[in-house]
Design a protein around this motif. Structure first.
Motif, PDB file in Angstrom:
ATOM      1  N   ARG A  15     -10.532   0.827  -2.908  1.00 20.85           N
ATOM      2  CA  ARG A  15      -9.922  -0.062  -3.910  1.00 20.85           C
ATOM      3  C   ARG A  15      -9.455  -1.346  -3.235  1.00 20.85           C
ATOM      4  NH1 ARG A  15      -5.644  -1.738  -1.623  1.00 20.85           N
ATOM      5  NH2 ARG A  15      -4.204  -0.208  -0.851  1.00 20.85           N
ATOM      6  N   LYS A  32       0.804 -10.318  26.231  1.00 13.79           N
ATOM      7  CA  LYS A  32       1.457  -9.290  25.411  1.00 13.79           C
ATOM      8  C   LYS A  32       2.966  -9.267  25.700  1.00 13.79           C
ATOM      9  CE  LYS A  32       0.905  -4.470  24.529  1.00 13.79           C
ATOM     10  NZ  LYS A  32       0.071  -3.324  24.500  1.00 13.79           N
ATOM     11  N   TRP A  48     -10.318  -0.961  14.558  1.00 16.90           N
ATOM     12  CA  TRP A  48      -9.334  -1.765  13.829  1.00 16.90           C
ATOM     13  C   TRP A  48      -9.939  -2.555  12.668  1.00 16.90           C
ATOM     14  CZ3 TRP A  48      -4.722  -0.198  15.036  1.00 16.90           C
ATOM     15  CH2 TRP A  48      -4.454   0.276  16.329  1.00 16.90           C
ATOM     16  N   SER A  86      -6.655  -1.942   1.749  1.00 18.40           N
ATOM     17  CA  SER A  86      -5.996  -2.917   2.636  1.00 18.40           C
ATOM     18  C   SER A  86      -6.983  -3.662   3.513  1.00 18.40           C
ATOM     19  CB  SER A  86      -4.933  -2.309   3.559  1.00 18.40           C
ATOM     20  OG  SER A  86      -3.975  -1.616   2.819  1.00 18.40           O
ATOM     21  N   SER A 132       4.147  -6.498  17.881  1.00 23.61           N
ATOM     22  CA  SER A 132       3.136  -6.293  18.933  1.00 23.61           C
ATOM     23  C   SER A 132       1.718  -6.139  18.380  1.00 23.61           C
ATOM     24  CB  SER A 132       3.517  -5.121  19.826  1.00 23.61           C
ATOM     25  OG  SER A 132       3.534  -3.938  19.083  1.00 23.61           O
ATOM     26  N   TYR A 133       1.555  -5.746  17.097  1.00 27.60           N
ATOM     27  CA  TYR A 133       0.186  -5.619  16.587  1.00 27.60           C
ATOM     28  C   TYR A 133      -0.504  -6.974  16.459  1.00 27.60           C
ATOM     29  CZ  TYR A 133       2.231  -6.772  12.009  1.00 27.60           C
ATOM     30  OH  TYR A 133       2.893  -7.390  10.977  1.00 27.60           O
ATOM     31  N   SER A 189      -6.100  -6.395  10.870  1.00 31.84           N
ATOM     32  CA  SER A 189      -6.276  -5.444  11.973  1.00 31.84           C
ATOM     33  C   SER A 189      -5.575  -4.139  11.597  1.00 31.84           C
ATOM     34  CB  SER A 189      -5.647  -6.040  13.239  1.00 31.84           C
ATOM     35  OG  SER A 189      -5.527  -5.057  14.228  1.00 31.84           O
ATOM     36  N   GLY A 190      -6.348  -3.087  11.441  1.00 29.06           N
ATOM     37  CA  GLY A 190      -5.765  -1.788  11.087  1.00 29.06           C
ATOM     38  C   GLY A 190      -4.934  -1.860   9.810  1.00 29.06           C
ATOM     39  N   GLY A 191      -5.287  -2.768   8.914  1.00 26.38           N
ATOM     40  CA  GLY A 191      -4.571  -2.901   7.637  1.00 26.38           C
ATOM     41  C   GLY A 191      -3.397  -3.868   7.707  1.00 26.38           C
ATOM     42  N   ARG A 245      -6.005  -8.622  21.820  1.00 22.18           N
ATOM     43  CA  ARG A 245      -6.494  -7.495  22.621  1.00 22.18           C
ATOM     44  C   ARG A 245      -7.568  -7.952  23.603  1.00 22.18           C
ATOM     45  NH1 ARG A 245      -5.213  -2.228  20.897  1.00 22.18           N
ATOM     46  NH2 ARG A 245      -3.568  -2.362  19.331  1.00 22.18           N
ATOM     47  N   HIS A 282       0.830  -1.211   0.000  1.00 27.98           N
ATOM     48  CA  HIS A 282       0.000   0.000   0.000  1.00 27.98           C
ATOM     49  C   HIS A 282       0.869   1.269   0.000  1.00 27.98           C
ATOM     50  CE1 HIS A 282      -3.995   1.852   1.653  1.00 27.98           C
ATOM     51  NE2 HIS A 282      -3.479   2.559   0.694  1.00 27.98           N
ATOM     52  N   ARG A 329     -10.022   7.388  12.489  1.00 27.19           N
ATOM     53  CA  ARG A 329      -9.423   8.371  13.405  1.00 27.19           C
ATOM     54  C   ARG A 329      -9.562   9.796  12.866  1.00 27.19           C
ATOM     55  NH1 ARG A 329      -3.875   5.386  15.427  1.00 27.19           N
ATOM     56  NH2 ARG A 329      -4.866   3.480  16.150  1.00 27.19           N
TER      57      ARG A 329
END
Ligand code: MCA
Ligand code: AMP
Length: 511
Positions: A317, A465, A445, A295, A474-475, A412-414, A479, A227, A275
């Protein structure tokens, strides 16, 4: 639109081609760096890159700096075809080192800066890079622990020797990038994209998004995934435009950059739009010509809310590491929320099977994973269509909607997270005997990573974690955790994740 019937680009949607630096007559020599060289001649003194402090690099400065760095690579005896691992935050130095690599014919292996030792070791042992550009000592250490012979450099590549090699000579079918992705299954595999694959996608985007030298992109996406790198950065160079390179996504910095640098474009993942829309300054985005999302799925609600406040109808897209960009909502015809649009120029899309999997074909589609003949057999159909692992439907106007995934993947978040990788890492914990990882829907997310654990005591999120930070970026950490007595399995012993999610077997044991 019936299943199995290929869907091709329509002029009605994306419009006819116009003139550019792209020379289709270059045949086997047409590569992204040759198009970029054209822009150096056309607009040497124009800004090409701007950094977070407002510093500007012109096209001619990018040419000179990348020539110098390519000369240093050549002096170190790096040769066309050698792999170079690049793992660094966005900066001028990184941009120059990347362009220098491609101009010399090196094969760039972009690598996430959040990766830990095991993730880096896998990429290093698989791709066998001769050199690495890295902006952090710990990651440099991970690389040399995996292979002490890798030549380590910082993004400035400040080595003393230099030569003056011939540049921009590789052929179109030479590999340019190896992007690591798990595809539909298994450990991450390297998707090998040639210069021709990248160029086909870049030209399709230039035409479809009316991307011109007048455009200025605010680019806060990381430059180690398709991306940010293959669309945002390469796309800017292909169109002859300019980009404001930001090392992090921070809404206030985005709004300031748009205003100060009179930007026209913003590309982001849905979490970024989530955000931005929550910020009081969001209406400042109305100054842009185009906002693009990809994404991961952009919720139709977010799309509509964003339009109501900013007047911007986001162009959603769809693409993949293996294919670069495939499908996009049109710039000038209708943009349909909840759909990813229509095939980009040159791309063919068809739906096969029930549930219908999206299959694609075109000059942008890679021809296989790095040294994985068996994976390549599964990845393509007998008639050479690539199986995306995404499920889709095509509406009456020919717009593609992604309705699910055949592959086990959480986005998650791309960022892609492979449940199996997280489950294996969780089970290294001495008190966890079994783990099942799922993606739960999240407004921020898109999907968030959650785990069902069979363990000898109640283990908390902070503890998993800390434990996982030894093994995974860590992503990828869950959670939320749920403690269960056993995982529901079918007669063959396979975990039935849908039963976990529906809570049919086990009640939630979360705090
Ligand atoms: C960061 N964190 C996350 C994520 N990002 N957790 C879950 N999902 C995420 N995506 C965690 C970090 O691990 C860290 O945890 C904490 O959040 C803060 O980290 P920070 O880096 O400050 O986060 P952020 O700046 O808020 O990042 C959010 C983000 C980022 C800007 C949305 O995730 C991002 O840049 N996403 C885009 C990824 C991307 O480019 N995807 C394209 C690949 P802790 O504090 O515990 O350490 S897909 C692709 O290329 C295909 C072809 C396509 O179609 O585009
Ligand atoms: P990657 O393997 O990182 O290249 O991610 C590619 C995957 O991202 C695709 O197979 C899709 O599952 C997903 N993806 C990309 N764009 C979109 C989108 N606009 N909507 C839904 N999923 C998307």
């Amino acid at each position: 639109m019936s299943a199995g019937q290929p869907l091709k680009t329509s002029i009605l949607h994306h419009g006819p081609e116009d003139a550019s630096g792209y020379d289709p007559t270059a045949g086997g020599r047409a590569t992204p760096p040759r198009v970029w060289a054209h822009h150096v001649l056309q607009r040497p003194a124009q800004a090409c890159l701007i950094d977070s402090s407002g510093r500007c690099m012109t096209w001619s400065e990018l040419e000179t700096a990348s020539r110098t760095v390519a000369g240093r690579f050549a002096a170190l005896r790096l040769q066309p075809g050698d792999r170079i691992l690049i793992s660094a935050q966005a900066s001028f130095d990184l941009a120059v080192a990347h362009v220098a690599s491609l101009r010399l014919g090196l094969v760039v292996v972009p690598t996430n800066v959040a990766y830990r030792a095991g993730e880096i070791a896998h990429v290093v042992s698989d791709a066998r890079p001769r050199a690495a550009i890295v902006d952090d000592e710990q990651r440099a250490d991970f690389i040399s622990r995996a292979d002490a012979s890798v030549l380590l450099m910082n993004p400035a590549v400040d080595v003393a020797e230099t030569t003056d090699p011939e540049l921009d000579l590789v052929s179109s079918d030479a590999p340019a990038l190896i992007g690591y992705t798990s595809g539909t299954t298994g450990r991450p595999k390297g998707a090998v994209l040639t210069h021709a694959n990248l160029l086909a996608s870049l030209e399709a985007l230039r035409v479809a998004w009316r991307w011109s030298p007048a455009d200025r992109l605010v680019l806060a996406l990381p430059l180690f995934h398709m991306h940010g790198l293959g669309v945002g950065f390469h796309g800017t160079l292909h169109a002859g435009g300019s980009a404001v390179l930001l090392p992090q996504f921070e809404p206030q910095v985005i709004f300031d950059a748009i205003k100060v640098h009179q930007a026209t474009l913003f590309f982001g993942v849905p979490t970024m739009y989530h955000r931005l829309v929550a910020d009081l300054r969001v209406s400042e985005l109305e100054a842009l010509r185009l906002c693009v999302s990809g994404s991961a799925a952009l919720p139709a609600e977010l799309h509509k809310k964003f339009e109501a406040i900013t007047g911007q109808r986001i162009v959603e897209r769809y693409g993949m590491t293996e294919t670069a960009m495939l499908v996009s909502n049109p710039v000038e015809a209708e943009r349909r929320p909840g759909t990813v649009g229509v095939p980009l120029p040159g791309v063919e899309v068809r739906l096969q099977g029930q549930p219908a999997e999206i299959e694609v074909r075109g000059p942008n589609v890679f021809s296989g994973y790095w040294e994985r003949p068996e994976a390549n057999q599964d990845a393509f159909t007998e008639d050479h269509w690539f199986r995306t692992g995404d499920l889709g439907e095509i509406d009456e106007a020919g717009y593609l909607r992604i309705v699910g995934r055949a592959k086990e993947l959480i986005i998650s978040g791309g960022y892609n997270v492979y449940p199996r990788e997280v489950e294996d890492a969780l089970c290294l914990h001495p008190e966890i005997s079994e783990a099942a990882v799922v993606g739960a829907s999240s407004s921020e997310w898109g999907e968030q990573v959650e785990a069902y654990l069979v363990c000898s005591r109640k283990i908390e999120v902070q503890e998993t974690k800390a434990f996982l930070s030894e093994h995974l970026a860590s992503y990828k950490s869950p959670r939320a955790l749920y403690w269960v007595e056993a995982l529901p399995r079918n007669a063959l012993g396979k975990v039935q994740k849908h039963r976990l999610r529906e809570g049919q077997v086990w009640p939630d044991h979360t705090d």
